[in-house]
Design an enzyme around this catalytic site. Structure first.
Site, PDB file in Angstrom:
ATOM      1  N   CYS A   1      -6.356 -54.416 -18.901  1.00 17.85           N
ATOM      2  CA  CYS A   1      -6.493 -52.989 -19.201  1.00 17.85           C
ATOM      3  C   CYS A   1      -5.127 -52.287 -19.210  1.00 17.85           C
ATOM      4  CB  CYS A   1      -7.482 -52.327 -18.251  1.00 17.85           C
ATOM      5  SG  CYS A   1      -8.031 -50.713 -18.889  1.00 17.85           S
TER       6      CYS A   1
ATOM      7  N   GLU B   1     -12.722 -58.882 -14.523  1.00 18.14           N
ATOM      8  CA  GLU B   1     -12.963 -59.029 -13.072  1.00 18.14           C
ATOM      9  C   GLU B   1     -14.287 -58.418 -12.638  1.00 18.14           C
ATOM     10  OE1 GLU B   1     -10.993 -56.851 -14.402  1.00 18.14           O
ATOM     11  OE2 GLU B   1     -11.217 -54.942 -13.342  1.00 18.14           O
TER      12      GLU B   1
ATOM     13  N   HIS C   1     -12.257 -55.354 -18.719  1.00 21.58           N
ATOM     14  CA  HIS C   1     -12.135 -55.677 -17.289  1.00 21.58           C
ATOM     15  C   HIS C   1     -12.966 -56.916 -16.942  1.00 21.58           C
ATOM     16  CE1 HIS C   1      -9.854 -52.280 -15.560  1.00 21.58           C
ATOM     17  NE2 HIS C   1     -10.341 -51.597 -16.582  1.00 21.58           N
TER      18      HIS C   1
END
Ligand SMILES: [Mn+2]
Length: 246
Positions: free
Chosen positions: A114, A221, A219
């Site tokens: 990001c 994660e 993202h």
């Protein structure tokens, strides 16, 4: 050799309230994703000088640059007065521009997420839209902040079939989350765009020939539990950092 590589992760600066306490921190999702992929995360604070940063950089086997606020547009000769700019921190820009440049120049594995993906482009000479929705022609909405969960998947990306990213994902399309209002405008010449959103925005970048240097605008994660392909991005970083990546 079966060691777990050290992954240096940059951090943010924040002031907790009541009473005010200054912290350097990182969302736990990044730490957990690095651990789930087999790496050992090391958090790197802001405000260190060049000598200290070089010392840390020598020790870590790979680098993760996470999401966060906006890069100061002065770093890419952009519009420093744009009204949507938020959370600019010069010390964080210094740290992450250093990490991205060194990782590319010294062939150290890098995963940039990001804001990190944007830092990666700026570090190599590219520029950003200060605000995608108001500046990019025919832009779609990318700023799914606030009311949306971080696992919300508002758009697809098309992935270049012969890219490292496609190899990791095992596919040439992916549904992704989108928690950004900025994006890549002019791509740095040493970077290759390897994924795009339906409106044409560059959503992933790689350095051709580098053993692992990947930036993604989404993202991963936050998606590793729902979508194992997203964990593969972290595993790619860890394997490259361990010298076992392809
Ligand atoms: Mn997006």
């Amino acid at each position: 050799m079966n060691k777990r590589p050290l992954i240096g992760c940059s951090t943010y600066f924040k002031t907790l309230q009541d009473p005010p306490i200054h912290v350097y921190g990182l969302m736990t999702s990044y730490i957990e994703a690095v651990i789930a992929a087999g790496g050992i995360p090391i958090m790197i604070p802001l405000g260190l000088g060049e000598e200290a940063l070089q010392a840390i950089f020598e020790k870590v086997d790979g680098v993760l640059i996470p999401g966060g606020g906006d890069i100061d547009p002065a770093r890419y000769r952009g519009d420093t007065t744009h009204p949507t700019l938020r959370d600019i921190n010069p010390a964080r820009d210094d740290l992450e521009l250093f990490l991205a440049r060194e990782a590319v120049q010294r062939e150290k594995p890098l995963l940039a997420i990001c804001r990190g993906h944007q830092v990666f482009n700026v570090a190599l000479g590219g520029t950003l839209f200060e605000d995608v929705l108001s500046q990019k022609e025919a832009a779609q909405k990318h700023d799914y902040f606030g009311g949306w969960p971080r696992t919300h998947l508002p758009h697809e990306v098309h992935v270049e079939p012969d890219s490292r990213l496609a190899q990791l994902l095992g596919d040439t399309t992916a549904r992704v989350n989108s928690l950004h209002h900025q994006g890549i405008k002019e791509l740095a010449t040493d970077l290759r765009p390897v994924a795009t959103a339906p409106d044409g925005l560059i959503e992933a970048i790689e350095v051709p020939g580098h053993r692992f240097a990947l930036g993604v605008q989404w993202h991963p994660e936050n998606l590793i539990h729902e979508d194992r392909a997203m964990l593969r991005l972290f595993q790619g970083l860890v394997e490259a950092a361990n010298g076992t990546g392809s």
